[in-house]
Design an enzyme around this catalytic site. Structure first.
Site, PDB file in Angstrom:
ATOM      1  N   LYS A  94      -1.040  -9.576   1.936  1.00  0.00           N
ATOM      2  CA  LYS A  94      -0.497  -9.008   3.720  1.00  0.00           C
ATOM      3  C   LYS A  94      -1.118  -8.110   4.434  1.00  0.00           C
ATOM      4  CE  LYS A  94       2.978  -6.069   3.361  1.00  0.00           C
ATOM      5  NZ  LYS A  94       2.683  -5.283   4.358  1.00  0.00           N
ATOM      6  N   GLU A 127       8.760  -4.342  10.773  1.00  0.00           N
ATOM      7  CA  GLU A 127       8.809  -2.867   9.895  1.00  0.00           C
ATOM      8  C   GLU A 127       9.570  -2.120  11.094  1.00  0.00           C
ATOM      9  OE1 GLU A 127       6.127  -1.026   7.404  1.00  0.00           O
ATOM     10  OE2 GLU A 127       7.607   0.617   7.231  1.00  0.00           O
ATOM     11  N   ASP A 165      -1.308  -5.955  -0.474  1.00  0.00           N
ATOM     12  CA  ASP A 165      -1.354  -5.578   0.351  1.00  0.00           C
ATOM     13  C   ASP A 165      -3.177  -5.435   0.577  1.00  0.00           C
ATOM     14  OD1 ASP A 165       0.545  -5.044   2.690  1.00  0.00           O
ATOM     15  OD2 ASP A 165       0.451  -2.759   1.972  1.00  0.00           O
ATOM     16  N   GLU A 181      -1.673  -5.436   8.114  1.00  0.00           N
ATOM     17  CA  GLU A 181      -0.579  -5.236   9.058  1.00  0.00           C
ATOM     18  C   GLU A 181      -1.634  -5.400  10.360  1.00  0.00           C
ATOM     19  OE1 GLU A 181       0.390  -1.171   9.172  1.00  0.00           O
ATOM     20  OE2 GLU A 181       0.552  -1.074   6.947  1.00  0.00           O
ATOM     21  N   ASP A 221       0.622  -1.044   0.184  1.00  0.00           N
ATOM     22  CA  ASP A 221      -0.016   0.160   0.202  1.00  0.00           C
ATOM     23  C   ASP A 221       0.699   1.603   0.057  1.00  0.00           C
ATOM     24  OD1 ASP A 221       1.005  -0.016   3.004  1.00  0.00           O
ATOM     25  OD2 ASP A 221      -1.165  -0.580   3.142  1.00  0.00           O
ATOM     26  N   SER A 222       2.452   1.331   0.218  1.00  0.00           N
ATOM     27  CA  SER A 222       3.057   2.227  -0.483  1.00  0.00           C
ATOM     28  C   SER A 222       2.662   3.162  -1.594  1.00  0.00           C
ATOM     29  CB  SER A 222       4.788   2.163   0.497  1.00  0.00           C
ATOM     30  OG  SER A 222       4.821   0.551  -1.011  1.00  0.00           O
TER      31      SER A 222
HETATM   32  O1  KIV Z   1       3.126  -0.938   1.857  1.00  0.00           O
HETATM   33  C1  KIV Z   1       4.932  -1.798   1.700  1.00  0.00           C
HETATM   34  O2  KIV Z   1       5.401  -1.210   0.967  1.00  0.00           O
HETATM   35  C2  KIV Z   1       5.098  -2.563   2.799  1.00  0.00           C
HETATM   36  C3  KIV Z   1       6.521  -2.973   3.006  1.00  0.00           C
HETATM   37  C4  KIV Z   1       7.079  -1.871   2.693  1.00  0.00           C
HETATM   38  C5  KIV Z   1       6.406  -3.898   3.936  1.00  0.00           C
HETATM   39  O3  KIV Z   1       4.023  -2.527   3.282  1.00  0.00           O
END
Ligand code: KIV
Length: 284
Positions: free
Chosen positions: A133, A200, A103, A135, A64-65
């Site tokens: 993934k 992280e 994510d 959090e 989600d970055s």
């Molecule tokens: O959103 C992302 O890119 C991440 C990674 C940096 C682990 O969660």
């Protein structure tokens, strides 16, 4: 490079276009613990995914970055499930070898288990991701269990959780005062069935303890040298995003500078009529 991922040729040939490439599965990722480091990187589009897949990266995350590096948002908070699916579909097309994880964005899994399962299923079915993934620590273990039971591969993410930026009032390194909580979270997630956990912004001593205590791989980002693998953001390692460069980033190239210089030359050549030349034109 893992033995057995490429068939018939040596490593250099393997990375060429004609090599026969063996797809990495969730079991390959799990089995790399204690054998070899796991190389992970984010990607958000077809072209970038193809380049890094051919480089030998083991796992590609559509994080989600993307909200920050692709869309220019201030944080990952505004990212939607539709955006994750859109980018993951493009990345999927560029991948032959790497394991693909997408994510779950903020708000897509916290409201109810039903909402979380519906969104996870959507991401897997519509994007082609092989895992999701999310959090969160032990409070999400029951949800993870349900996802795993359905056949969804889940990657955990604990420590500094960027989706908590508003609640935390910033991005804070973890493990200095909450070591026990982090270890409990990692164990609970492993018991719930995650295949791997991203650590992280965790102090290295705590990452080491977690990595030793659990039998699934830990993937570090700003979590020291002891994790089973590492992940970084594409734009960070290639020097394409300088709004904010965290201490844990190593820049392996300055592609942003190369692109800017090339674009300046293009501007100059078009203005001065140096480009296009006759050789770029079509004739009758
Ligand atoms: O959103 C992302 O890119 C991440 C990674 C940096 C682990 O969660």
């Amino acid at each position: 490079m893992s033995e057995g991922f490429f068939v018939n040729t040596q490593m250099e040939d393997n990375l060429s276009k004609h090599a026969e490439v063996k797809k990495i599965t969730v079991n390959n990722i799990k089995n790399m613990k204690h054998k070899e480091k796991i190389v992970c990187l984010t990607a958000y589009d077809y072209t970038s995914a193809k380049i890094i897949d051919e480089s030998g990266v083991d796992l590609i995350l559509v994080g989600d970055s993307l909200g920050m590096v692709m869309n220019g948002y201030e944080s990952t908070i505004p990212v939607t499930v539709d955006e994750i699916i859109y980018h993951t579909k493009s990345v999927k097309k560029g991948i032959k070898r790497a394991f693909l994880v997408a994510d779950m964005p903020f708000g897509s899994y916290q409201i109810s288990d039903e909402q979380a399962l519906t969104n996870a299923v959507r991401i897997i079915k519509e994007s082609g991701a092989e895992a999701i993934k999310l959090e969160g620590g032990k409070e999400f273990a029951p949800l993870v269990k349900k996802m795993v039971k359905m056949g969804i591969n889940v990657m955990g993410h604990i420590g500094l959780m960027p989706q908590q930026v508003l609640a935390e009032g910033g991005y804070k390194i973890q493990g200095r005062h909450n070591e026990e909580k982090l270890i409990e979270d990692a164990i609970a997630l492993e018991e719930a069935g995650v295949f791997s956990i991203v650590l992280e912004g965790v102090v290295d001593e705590v990452s080491k303890k977690i990595t030793e205590k659990i039998s699934i791989p830990t993937i570090g980002i700003g979590a020291g040298i002891h994790c089973d693998g590492q992940i970084l953001v594409f734009q960070d390692i290639f020097g394409m995003f300088d709004d904010f460069v965290p201490k844990f980033v190593k820049q392996y190239a300055n592609v942003g500078k190369i692109i800017k210089e090339a674009a300046m030359t293009y501007c100059k050549e078009v203005k001065s009529s140096e480009f296009p030349e006759d050789k770029h034109s079509f004739k009758r």
